[in-house]
Write an enzyme that holds these catalytic residues in place. Sequence first.
Site, short mmCIF file in Angstrom:
data_model
loop_
_atom_site.label_atom_id
_atom_site.label_comp_id
_atom_site.label_asym_id
_atom_site.label_seq_id
_atom_site.Cartn_x
_atom_site.Cartn_y
_atom_site.Cartn_z
CG ASP A 98 -16.42 3.43 13.04
OD1 ASP A 98 -16.24 4.61 12.66
OD2 ASP A 98 -15.75 2.46 12.66
CG ASP A 199 -16.26 6.98 9.00
OD1 ASP A 199 -15.50 6.07 8.66
OD2 ASP A 199 -17.06 7.53 8.21
CG HIS A 328 -12.88 -1.12 8.05
ND1 HIS A 328 -12.15 -0.26 8.87
CD2 HIS A 328 -13.83 -0.37 7.48
CE1 HIS A 328 -12.68 0.95 8.79
NE2 HIS A 328 -13.69 0.91 7.95
CG ASP A 329 -11.66 1.75 5.18
OD1 ASP A 329 -12.70 1.13 4.89
OD2 ASP A 329 -11.64 2.77 5.91
C1 GLC Z 1 -14.21 5.68 6.36
C2 GLC Z 1 -14.48 4.23 6.67
C3 GLC Z 1 -14.86 3.53 5.42
C4 GLC Z 1 -16.12 4.15 4.89
C5 GLC Z 1 -15.98 5.67 4.75
C6 GLC Z 1 -17.32 6.31 4.63
O1 GLC Z 1 -13.14 5.85 5.53
O2 GLC Z 1 -13.37 3.66 7.31
O3 GLC Z 1 -15.04 2.14 5.60
O4 GLC Z 1 -16.43 3.60 3.64
O5 GLC Z 1 -15.36 6.26 5.85
O6 GLC Z 1 -18.00 6.25 5.85
#
Ligand code: GLC
Length: 554
Positions: A98, A199, A328-329
């Site tokens: 990531d 990300d 995961h979100d």
């Molecule tokens: C992205 C990630 C998430 C995170 C955010 C800030 O949306 O998938 O999990 O909280 O970025 O890094």
Amino acid sequence: MTKKWWHDKVAYQIYPKSFYDSNGDGIGDIPGIISKLDYLQDLGVDIIWLSPCYRSPLADEGYDISDYYDIDPRFGTMADMEQLLAETKKRNMYILMDLVVNHCSDEHEWFKKACEDPNGKYGNFFYLRDKKEDGLPTNWRSYFGGPVWEDLPGTDKQYLHVFHKKQPDLNWENPELREEVYKNINWWLDKGLGGFRIDAIINIKKALPFRSYEPDRADGLCNIQAMLKEAHGIGEFLGEMRDRTFKNYDAFSVGEVFNEKPEEIPDFIGENGYFSSMFDFNETIFGSSEKGWYDAKPITPDNYKRCCFESQAKIGDIGFLSNIIENHDEPRGVSRYIPEGDCCPQSKKMLAALNFMLKGLPFIYQGQELGMENVPFTSIDEIDDINTLDEYQVALDAGLTPEEALKAVSRFSRDNARTPMQWSNEPNAGFTTGTPWLKVNPNYPSINAANQQEDPDSVRNFYKKLIALRKNPDYKETIVYGALTPYLKDQHNLMSYYRKGDKTLLIIGNYQKAPQTAVLPSDYKQILLNNYTDLTQDNLTLTLLGYQLVILEL
Ligand code: GLC
Ligand code: CA
């Protein structure tokens, strides 16, 4: 379309903290991932995306990185990471890490140095503004609630964080910062990564000079989108990043891109785009509300279908989308996209196939292959995720009772997807011998990998068949590159489409509990996949059972 090494692959997302714990401390780790590579290979996975396992205070579960060149000790060591790379290579698999570079952690040394000397080199790695007596530099609301400005410790300045206050935004306008980012990416690519998932990338370009916008809630703040809409020129950063990094390694990159303008799609994922691919979030964002999660509308089968077809039409031949039903979100896809009360192996398999057969690169999120479901949260204390805790407060502020607020945020909580992977019916779903960092979903005795590996009719074995079909030399060309055309588009609670290449396939899903008929355009040669044992047919009319799904070769 120029063929790329990753086009015909199948990707799988691992959330390391919840995948498999090898040492009993309740936290998933890299040795745990290594021990499960054979499980993934058996499923047919080629590309593994790891959510962050860099050194981090884990304020946002690793999306707050304090050292981009190190592995967090809770997840293992750099030697473990190198072993993971070697073990995946042996199996012809690829690792994506990531890339979290919109922000770092407030515990990163750059940020510490910025606090020591805000006017020096590292002050310019962040967005700092003088602290004012009469209010904040702007009225933007952070994604995780509250204003985006926080005092820079020990100074008379404030720093910008569009996410949590422990995630200070990096100043991409500064070429020195960009160099650091490229250096880091190349360092990892040199180690043998297949590429990156990128990300929150649309946030790196800010509209300058900073100003406030019309408030949109009683807190007097405005959604960060108001500013992002005015930010132009992100392409310069993204094109430079591509040229300085990914391109030289033929690496795969998939962007977390929201709100792209249709005319920008070729720049993002066309030939020589900034990224290899980007996620399709059209279904995910459906029904969301400016007011907060408590006001979001559920999605119906017809809307799900519409969203998928909209994205497919928008992308056409320009490039490759990455298709997901969860990550995961997000809550679990089966709990979100299957009407309430109808989650069962048949409906889960139908959803799997409808999503998997779309044009693009399929991503499976850990546990999705088992049909893992949302969690029946009974108290807000069971929730770890900072996003959910904020949305709970938003719901309370809007006047919901604590029970209503919990119910509202439970539907969307990111923790639905973050509970430990359900490996077996042993204590803690076989995830750990210790105490899991987040409570295991109580349904693990019935939904787990061990059961499903044995059962030829399990959801997991259905995923395995879908993957095998995508890789079958007879159908691969059609499934990977064939055009997608909707069929019987307006038939209620039916989702059907063709994939046309050197073969013609028809995917038909009865997206409801009640049986329904569907008329075929012509007779078929064979059934490639069916989530029931039979298919009822009278001439060209099929009578599909509840949530029946068939893939036909015409
Ligand atoms: C992205 C990630 C998430 C995170 C955010 C800030 O949306 O998938 O999990 O909280 O970025 O890094
Ligand atoms: Ca561990």
